[in-house]
Enzyme design. Structure first.
Site, PDB file in Angstrom:
ATOM      1  N   GLY A 207       1.118   2.188  -1.207  1.00 24.94           N
ATOM      2  CA  GLY A 207       2.513   1.805  -1.428  1.00 24.94           C
ATOM      3  C   GLY A 207       3.102   1.016  -0.276  1.00 24.94           C
ATOM      4  N   SER A 208       3.668  -0.152  -0.543  1.00 27.74           N
ATOM      5  CA  SER A 208       4.080  -1.006   0.563  1.00 27.74           C
ATOM      6  C   SER A 208       4.808  -2.246   0.035  1.00 27.74           C
ATOM      7  CB  SER A 208       2.843  -1.422   1.367  1.00 27.74           C
ATOM      8  OG  SER A 208       1.790  -1.777   0.491  1.00 27.74           O
TER       9      SER A 208
END
Length: 249
Positions: A207-208
């Site tokens: 996640g980013s």
């Protein structure tokens, strides 16, 4: 980045194939898988089934599907899968606007358009080069792990800038930003490497976000709220700045 040539006139062959798992993720999948097998062998089925699901999820997270990248010098392709959450006029990253003595021409300080792409844990996390050229700078900056969807994440989170220069002098910078869950940015390139547009250049675990800074006089061809695909979606066309409107439906 050699591969099969396909075009918009029907040349080439296309068929669905199971995505490969990137080597960076195989060790994680193997580790969880081994624990799953051990717990199943000793009769702990209540734990083995959740671990089997976790193994699948880990392998799915690190999936590395093939992509077909448009081969046009005027195109800047998306470096990440995900949702376009911000489009703003901002100055380029300050780390790339200073002369570091390397002889590499720094970016200017005038505001340019930044496109922010948010990657959830369900998106493919392999990042790809937006243009072909030479990697001029790779700058890692430690920082916080705020929600990557926030505007201030561009300045406060752990991040890594990658600057690519084309043969004609055009430069495109993009920034890999760690988020709440992401805890490591993994580069596949270093300064001096020559990359093709759409080539795999790194990943961010779990996640980013990726920010792309477009050249002056260039506006995105994608819309706020649009989902895009790394290495395939045309993010912008160099020198084109027409307004494009869309309807959410």
């Amino acid at each position: 980045m050699p591969g099969e040539i396909l075009d918009n006139q029907g040349r080439g062959e296309a068929s669905w194939r199971w995505p490969a798992v990137h080597p960076e993720g195989r060790k994680f999948g193997l580790g969880v898988g081994v624990v799953c097998l051990v717990t199943a062998a000793i009769g702990w089925q209540w734990l083995a089934w959740p671990l089997a699901l976790l193994t699948f999820c880990v392998l799915a997270f690190f999936r590395d599907p093939r992509r077909v990248t448009p081969q046009e010098d005027r195109f800047i392709v998306a470096p990440a899968d995900g949702l376009v959450t911000l489009i703003q006029k901002v100055p380029p990253p300050r780390e790339l606007t200073i002369d570091d003595g390397s002889g590499i021409r720094p970016l200017g300080t005038d505001p340019v358009t930044r496109v922010s792409i948010f990657m959830s844990v369900f998106d493919v996390h392999i990042n790809r080069a937006p243009i072909g050229g030479t990697v001029r700078r790779v700058i890692y900056i430690p920082g916080k792990f705020l929600n990557a969807d926030l505007d201030k994440a561009s300045e406060e989170n752990e991040r890594q800038h990658i600057l690519i220069e084309r043969g004609d002098g055009l430069m495109v910078c993009f920034t890999q930003i760690a988020g709440l869950v992401a805890r490591r940015i993994v580069p596949f390139v270093k300064p001096g490497d020559i990359v093709a547009g759409g080539q795999r250049i790194g990943l961010i675990r779990f996640g980013s976000r990726v920010d792309v800074y477009l050249p002056a006089g260039t506006e995105p061809k994608v819309l706020l709220g649009q989902r895009i695909v790394a290495g395939e979606t045309v993010l912008a066309e160099v020198g084109q700045a027409a307004l494009i409107e869309g309807v959410s439906q």
